[in-house]
Design an enzyme around this catalytic site. Structure first.
Site, PDB file in Angstrom:
ATOM      1  N   LYS A 216       0.732  -1.294   0.031  1.00  0.00           N
ATOM      2  CA  LYS A 216       0.059  -0.188   0.049  1.00  0.00           C
ATOM      3  C   LYS A 216       0.977   0.812   0.256  1.00  0.00           C
ATOM      4  CE  LYS A 216      -3.930   2.824   2.102  1.00  0.00           C
ATOM      5  NZ  LYS A 216      -3.232   3.098   2.388  1.00  0.00           N
TER       6      LYS A 216
ATOM      7  N   LYS B  70      -3.241  -2.083   7.614  1.00  0.00           N
ATOM      8  CA  LYS B  70      -2.586  -1.403   7.672  1.00  0.00           C
ATOM      9  C   LYS B  70      -0.911  -1.593   9.008  1.00  0.00           C
ATOM     10  CE  LYS B  70      -4.445   2.854   6.484  1.00  0.00           C
ATOM     11  NZ  LYS B  70      -4.444   4.185   6.668  1.00  0.00           N
TER      12      LYS B  70
HETATM   13  P1  NAD Z   1      -6.307   5.072   2.413  1.00  0.00           P
HETATM   14  O1  NAD Z   1      -5.090   6.277   2.179  1.00  0.00           O
HETATM   15  O2  NAD Z   1      -6.729   4.336   3.717  1.00  0.00           O
HETATM   16  O3  NAD Z   1      -6.962   3.862   1.278  1.00  0.00           O
HETATM   17  C1  NAD Z   1      -7.179   4.344  -0.144  1.00  0.00           C
HETATM   18  C2  NAD Z   1      -5.718   4.146  -1.074  1.00  0.00           C
HETATM   19  O4  NAD Z   1      -4.919   4.101  -1.013  1.00  0.00           O
HETATM   20  C3  NAD Z   1      -6.531   4.599  -2.197  1.00  0.00           C
HETATM   21  O5  NAD Z   1      -7.086   5.630  -2.354  1.00  0.00           O
HETATM   22  C4  NAD Z   1      -4.843   4.668  -2.817  1.00  0.00           C
HETATM   23  O6  NAD Z   1      -4.501   5.808  -3.424  1.00  0.00           O
HETATM   24  C5  NAD Z   1      -4.494   4.153  -1.827  1.00  0.00           C
HETATM   25  N1  NAD Z   1      -3.569   2.926  -2.199  1.00  0.00           N
HETATM   26  C6  NAD Z   1      -1.935   2.388  -2.148  1.00  0.00           C
HETATM   27  N2  NAD Z   1      -1.231   1.603  -3.008  1.00  0.00           N
HETATM   28  C7  NAD Z   1      -2.663   1.342  -3.583  1.00  0.00           C
HETATM   29  C8  NAD Z   1      -3.386  -0.386  -4.456  1.00  0.00           C
HETATM   30  N3  NAD Z   1      -1.352  -1.106  -4.465  1.00  0.00           N
HETATM   31  N4  NAD Z   1      -3.767  -0.465  -4.628  1.00  0.00           N
HETATM   32  C9  NAD Z   1      -4.849   0.334  -4.241  1.00  0.00           C
HETATM   33  N5  NAD Z   1      -5.296   1.210  -3.893  1.00  0.00           N
HETATM   34  C10 NAD Z   1      -3.704   1.907  -2.762  1.00  0.00           C
HETATM   35  O7  NAD Z   1      -7.845   6.143   2.042  1.00  0.00           O
HETATM   36  P2  NAD Z   1      -7.446   7.615   2.151  1.00  0.00           P
HETATM   37  O8  NAD Z   1      -9.374   7.131   2.455  1.00  0.00           O
HETATM   38  O9  NAD Z   1      -6.740   7.896   1.163  1.00  0.00           O
HETATM   39  O10 NAD Z   1      -6.891   7.921   3.543  1.00  0.00           O
HETATM   40  C11 NAD Z   1      -7.336   7.159   4.639  1.00  0.00           C
HETATM   41  C12 NAD Z   1      -6.937   7.326   5.598  1.00  0.00           C
HETATM   42  O11 NAD Z   1      -4.908   8.653   5.686  1.00  0.00           O
HETATM   43  C13 NAD Z   1      -6.349   7.361   6.952  1.00  0.00           C
HETATM   44  O12 NAD Z   1      -6.164   5.928   7.217  1.00  0.00           O
HETATM   45  C14 NAD Z   1      -5.144   7.933   7.630  1.00  0.00           C
HETATM   46  O13 NAD Z   1      -3.609   7.372   7.421  1.00  0.00           O
HETATM   47  C15 NAD Z   1      -4.571   9.097   6.661  1.00  0.00           C
HETATM   48  N6  NAD Z   1      -4.538  10.244   6.740  1.00  0.00           N
HETATM   49  C16 NAD Z   1      -4.264  11.375   7.477  1.00  0.00           C
HETATM   50  C17 NAD Z   1      -5.841  12.376   8.122  1.00  0.00           C
HETATM   51  C18 NAD Z   1      -4.300  12.829   9.193  1.00  0.00           C
HETATM   52  O14 NAD Z   1      -4.445  14.167   9.742  1.00  0.00           O
HETATM   53  N7  NAD Z   1      -2.910  12.709   9.650  1.00  0.00           N
HETATM   54  C19 NAD Z   1      -5.391  12.695   7.653  1.00  0.00           C
HETATM   55  C20 NAD Z   1      -6.833  12.248   6.276  1.00  0.00           C
HETATM   56  C21 NAD Z   1      -6.889  10.655   6.072  1.00  0.00           C
END
Ligand code: NAD
Length: 332
Positions: A116, A315
């Site tokens: 990921k 994760k």
């Molecule tokens: P996510 O990052 O948990 O998962 C979805 C994303 O994973 C997809 O949109 C894609 O971009 C990515 N991805 C990477 N490798 C991939 C693969 N091999 N196949 C498919 N997808 C892949 O979900 P999200 O909704 O983008 O973000 C949520 C996460 O982002 C949270 O769990 C958190 O860790 C982080 N976040 C952090 C903050 C902060 O303030 N620190 C704020 C918002 C989000």
């Protein structure tokens, strides 16, 4: 907790998450680390599970987190760019595999597994082999047009080399910055008195979402493809692994760490294998992704509001926490 109290707590959690999302997705400058964000998000999901009548359409559990900034021209995605559900423990991983087996009547399910990547999701559109448009995920339905900036990334083909390019091909993937390039960029920024980035993910997002492509061109960005969006005129593909091979044949960068594993035990093995390599990889990853390999089974499983039922992100604990423990061990 009474339903009234739960409604109040949910309201506060939603406001907090909205604030975190704005800083993370729009300003590319997070207020808290991912562990803390994930903790608050889980608190919201657990409370919603206890009080399902309090789930509203605007809840972060029902929608993709990002936003499309008005500074960019907006792009409507032909196919929604959804998020992924998360598993944080072996129990959650096993529950995912059980749900998949029950819904598909399969005894052992084959999964396409891959890292990921901790960058930002984008979609690339090719018409008759020519790169015509690239966009960020945004809220999953409307993204930002960053075509000019994506053209500065050397790993992204501007024209497909295939003798018979498809009429339409959408490639989904992640833009990221290598760890060594991130260190160098922050050193340069510090020397020039510029803004420092919190981590490679924010540096990649901040660099791609520039209004001036000349700035993006100076930032070393990389790209990995991890899936297909809408298409027309492509060969028949039966599985995610076949789709990835098709993209590799078209010369898109795909991860050499991708493979196919069988059943929950196969997933556990992969999690351990990649976890052991994580700190030595040239780019940040925040977990591994498991996708039901067979496209027919994916269709049977379908989607929930914000994510497919046929995939899950398993994760890893945040690396900051691991570093801290190592530091303590060294001192002891
Ligand atoms: P996510 O990052 O948990 O998962 C979805 C994303 O994973 C997809 O949109 C894609 O971009 C990515 N991805 C990477 N490798 C991939 C693969 N091999 N196949 C498919 N997808 C892949 O979900 P999200 O909704 O983008 O973000 C949520 C996460 O982002 C949270 O769990 C958190 O860790 C982080 N976040 C952090 C903050 C902060 O303030 N620190 C704020 C918002 C989000």
């Amino acid at each position: 907790m009474s339903a009234n109290e739960a409604a109040l707590v949910l309201q506060q959690l939603k406001q907090r998450i909205a604030e975190y999302d704005y800083h993370y997705y729009v300003l590319d400058a997070p207020l808290v680390d991912d562990n803390e964000y994930d903790g608050v998000y889980r608190e919201l999901v657990q409370l919603e599970q206890q009080y399902p009548e309090l789930v509203t359409a605007d809840s972060p559990s029902q929608r993709v987190g990002g936003l499309a900034s008005a500074a960019f021209e907006s792009v409507q995605h032909r196919q929604a760019m959804l998020s992924l559900n998360n598993a944080f423990s072996e129990q959650e991983l096993e529950a995912f595999d059980r749900r998949v087996r029950e819904a598909t009547d399969e005894t052992v399910v084959e999964y396409a597994v891959e890292p990921k990547f901790d960058g930002l999701a984008i979609t690339l559109t090719y018409e008759h082999g020519v790169f015509v448009q690239g966009a960020t995920r945004g809220d999953g339905y409307t993204g930002e047009n960053v075509t000019h900036n994506l053209k500065t990334i050397r790993a992204i083909p501007t024209r497909l080399t295939s003798a018979q390019p498809p009429a339409l091909l959408e490639v989904r993937g992640e833009v990221l910055m290598l760890k060594k390039d991130f260190e160098k960029l922050n050193q340069q920024q510090a020397a020039a008195g510029g803004k420092l980035f919190a981590n490679p993910r924010n540096a990649a997002a901040g660099s791609l979402r520039q209004l001036d492509s000349n700035i993006t061109a100076k930032r070393p960005l990389h790209f990995f493809a991890y899936g297909l969006g809408a298409s027309a005129g492509i060969p028949e593909l039966k599985s995610h692994a076949e789709a990835m091979q098709y993209l590799a044949d078209l010369r898109f960068p795909v991860s050499a760490l991708r493979t196919v594993k069988a059943g929950a035990q196969g997933l556990r093995d992969y999690y351990a294998e990649i976890g052991a390599q994580r700190s030595s990889l040239p780019f940040d990853i925040d977990g591994v992704v498991y996708k039901v390999n067979d496209f027919d089974l994916q269709s049977t499983l379908g989607f929930v509001s914000r994510a497919p039922r046929w995939a899950i992100a398993h994760k890893f604990a945040a690396e900051e926490a691991i570093t801290l423990i190592e530091d303590i061990t060294v001192q002891v």
